[in-house]
Design an enzyme around this catalytic site. Structure first.
Site, short mmCIF file in Angstrom:
data_model
loop_
_atom_site.label_atom_id
_atom_site.label_comp_id
_atom_site.label_asym_id
_atom_site.label_seq_id
_atom_site.Cartn_x
_atom_site.Cartn_y
_atom_site.Cartn_z
N ARG A 81 -11.33 -30.63 14.94
CA ARG A 81 -12.64 -31.08 14.45
C ARG A 81 -13.71 -30.12 14.94
O ARG A 81 -13.80 -29.79 16.11
CB ARG A 81 -12.95 -32.48 14.94
CG ARG A 81 -14.38 -32.86 14.50
CD ARG A 81 -14.64 -34.29 14.42
NE ARG A 81 -15.99 -34.51 13.91
CZ ARG A 81 -16.63 -35.64 14.02
NH1 ARG A 81 -16.02 -36.67 14.58
NH2 ARG A 81 -17.84 -35.77 13.54
N ARG A 90 -14.64 -34.03 7.90
CA ARG A 90 -13.97 -33.87 9.20
C ARG A 90 -12.47 -34.13 9.08
O ARG A 90 -12.04 -34.98 8.30
CB ARG A 90 -14.58 -34.78 10.24
CG ARG A 90 -14.56 -36.23 9.86
CD ARG A 90 -15.60 -37.01 10.57
NE ARG A 90 -16.87 -36.81 9.89
CZ ARG A 90 -17.88 -37.64 9.95
NH1 ARG A 90 -17.81 -38.72 10.66
NH2 ARG A 90 -18.98 -37.40 9.30
N ASP A 93 -12.10 -38.30 12.91
CA ASP A 93 -13.25 -38.89 13.60
C ASP A 93 -12.71 -40.12 14.31
O ASP A 93 -12.03 -40.94 13.70
CB ASP A 93 -14.34 -39.27 12.59
CG ASP A 93 -15.58 -39.83 13.25
OD1 ASP A 93 -15.96 -39.33 14.32
OD2 ASP A 93 -16.18 -40.76 12.68
N ASP A 95 -14.16 -43.17 16.71
CA ASP A 95 -15.33 -43.82 17.30
C ASP A 95 -14.90 -45.01 18.13
O ASP A 95 -14.15 -45.88 17.66
CB ASP A 95 -16.28 -44.32 16.20
CG ASP A 95 -16.99 -43.20 15.48
OD1 ASP A 95 -17.24 -42.15 16.10
OD2 ASP A 95 -17.29 -43.38 14.29
#
Length: 172
Positions: A81, A90, A93, A95
């Site tokens: 990334r 991307r 990802d 989170d």
């Protein structure tokens, strides 16, 4: 309950999601306890990019929230990334969405993630693994249903899966 959201819109998106979970388990002190199905969604913000595959994973770990965040960022970097623009395409990802009942507001991490309630690509998969979770005094199930009622085409089931802990892979 520790929950992370994962997304990918470059390359083999499903493989990227699976590899991210494998790397988290293999390199770090955590276990993937459950995963949502995989959903396909339109990008948010910068619309000139491919659609995303998104999912949520329930993790078990003794890592602190900030240590877990660092591990997630390290996996993103290891997988290639590159952060070139906000909300851009991307490879992966990851989170950190929820870390038990912890509430944090630091320059590096806000918990629970402040945008959960506004993002169908998080709410719908989150509903697969934690429908009774309360955020902003509402259950995830209630918020997910309201989101789908208002925008039924924005989050589409892409593939029904579960997680094989022994093989560290998706089961269709």
């Amino acid at each position: 309950m520790i929950l992370v959201g994962l997304g990918s819109n470059l390359g083999d998106r499903e493989t990227q999601l699976q590899q991210a979970l494998q790397r988290l388990e293999e390199k770090h002190d955590l276990c993937v306890a459950a995963v949502s199905n995989i959903y396909e969604t339109k990008p948010v913000g910068d619309m000139e990019q491919p659609d995303f595959l998104n999912m949520v994973a329930l993790l078990e770990t003794e890592l602190t929230p900030l240590a877990l965040l660092q591990q997630c960022l390290a996996v993103e970097t290891d997988m290639g990334r590159v952060r070139t623009r906000r909300w851009g395409p991307r490879v992966i990802d990851i989170d950190l969405l929820v870390y038990h009942e912890n509430e944090m507001n630091t320059p590096h991490l806000i918990l629970p993630h402040p945008e959960i309630v506004n993002r169908g690509f998080v709410l719908i998969p989150l509903n697969d693994v934690a429908p009774a979770l309360l955020l902003a005094r509402k259950s995830v199930a209630t918020m997910a249903a309201a989101y789908l009622a208002s925008d039924p085409e924005s989050v589409r089931l892409w593939k029904k899966i579960s997680w094989d802990s022994e093989k560290r892979s998706f089961i269709a």
